[in-house]
Design an enzyme around this catalytic site. Structure first.
Site, PDB file in Angstrom:
ATOM      1  N   GLU A  63       0.813  -1.224   0.000  1.00 47.97           N
ATOM      2  CA  GLU A  63       0.000   0.000   0.000  1.00 47.97           C
ATOM      3  C   GLU A  63       0.845   1.271   0.000  1.00 47.97           C
ATOM      4  OE1 GLU A  63      -1.943   1.428   3.335  1.00 47.97           O
ATOM      5  OE2 GLU A  63      -0.134   1.226   4.547  1.00 47.97           O
ATOM      6  N   HIS A  83      -3.729   3.241   2.973  1.00 47.79           N
ATOM      7  CA  HIS A  83      -3.259   3.980   1.813  1.00 47.79           C
ATOM      8  C   HIS A  83      -3.575   3.270   0.489  1.00 47.79           C
ATOM      9  CE1 HIS A  83      -0.094   6.055   4.572  1.00 47.79           C
ATOM     10  NE2 HIS A  83      -1.218   6.753   4.504  1.00 47.79           N
TER      11      HIS A  83
END
Length: 271
Positions: free
Chosen positions: A43, A72
């Site tokens: 991520e 994220h």
């Protein structure tokens, strides 16, 4: 007949430093540990926050079978359409209904007749107030067990207490729970009483001359001045942090769990 399945998990990949190191070393690490299945949290792989299609394709070519995410996962909006099309790219399952992408999957393990379930969940303490990961785990673990008792959970959370509580909650219902997000490897890898492999945080794959992947000076200014500063990727002292686990294919229980750090951290001053 019972067999041992080896699963390699790569901790949060942070930017180009982490990706470059994996391009050089990941195939040899897979070979060294005879890994049957490889999972990586990515991520933060695109400029330290988010992911893109080029990185996804690169990780698959290196031998990664499933990519997990976290808070994220949605940082780069251009990935949204792709997230709908690739079931091997996961984001936390407990985001509210309507979020792009997949939160879990059941995958064939190459060269075997076995399947593995991979579940991505996210904690809520000091993070977004998304759906309850504990209750979400209740239904998804039952659903996955209809096809396989080999289940690997990436639990992406800030608070160590929440990770530990979640580990105790799913012990006996999953094979492994690997904590991610805080980027600092913890020394508590162990097998819980009901047979689940557990670690509070695997650590990050990226630059350790940093503050969890961020440029040191920029991070220090944030604390000294208490004002926002633009995120700036660090570089230097790049390391791979991961986890090698063995899972009994008959019981679904973890039989061994071992952190992998390369290169290892120095514990003595150089002469």
């Amino acid at each position: 007949m019972s067999q041992q399945l080896k699963v390699l998990f790569i901790g949060d990949i942070v930017g180009s430093p982490g990706l470059s190191l994996l391009e050089t070393l990941l195939p040899s690490i897979i070979s060294k540990h005879n890994a049957d299945f490889v999972i990586a949290n990515a991520e933060n792989s695109h400029e330290g926050m988010g992911i893109n299609e080029e990185i996804i394709r690169s990780l698959y070519k290196l031998g990664v079978h499933v990519i997990t995410g976290g808070n994220h996962s949605f940082a780069k909006w251009k990935i949204y359409p792709y997230m709908k099309t690739d079931p091997n790219l996961l984001r936390p399952l407990n985001y509210p209904k309507g979020a792009h992408g997949f939160g879990y999957g059941i995958y064939d393990i190459p060269g075997t007749s076995q399947k593995i379930g991979v579940v991505n969940l996210q904690g809520r303490t000091y993070m977004q107030t998304i759906d309850d990961p504990f209750r979400t785990a209740d239904w998804v673990l039952e659903k996955v067990k209809e096809q396989t008792n080999i289940i690997f959970i990436d639990f992406h959370a800030e608070a160590t207490a929440e990770k530990m509580a979640f580990g105790w909650y799913v012990d006996g219902r999953a094979s492994v729970m690997a904590g991610t997000h805080t980027h600092i490897p913890t020394a508590d890898a162990r097998i819980l009483p009901k047979g689940m492999g557990y670690i509070t945080d695997v650590g990050m794959t990226g630059p350790y001359h940093s503050v969890i992947g961020m440029d040191k000076e920029t991070a220090i200014k944030r604390f000294l001045i208490q004002t926002p500063h633009k995120y700036k990727m660090a570089n230097g002292d790049n390391r791979i942090c991961g986890l090698v686990t063995e899972i009994d294919t008959e019981t679904g229980q973890c039989s061994s769990i071992e952190p992998v750090t390369f290169p290892g951290f120095e514990t003595k001053a150089s002469s």
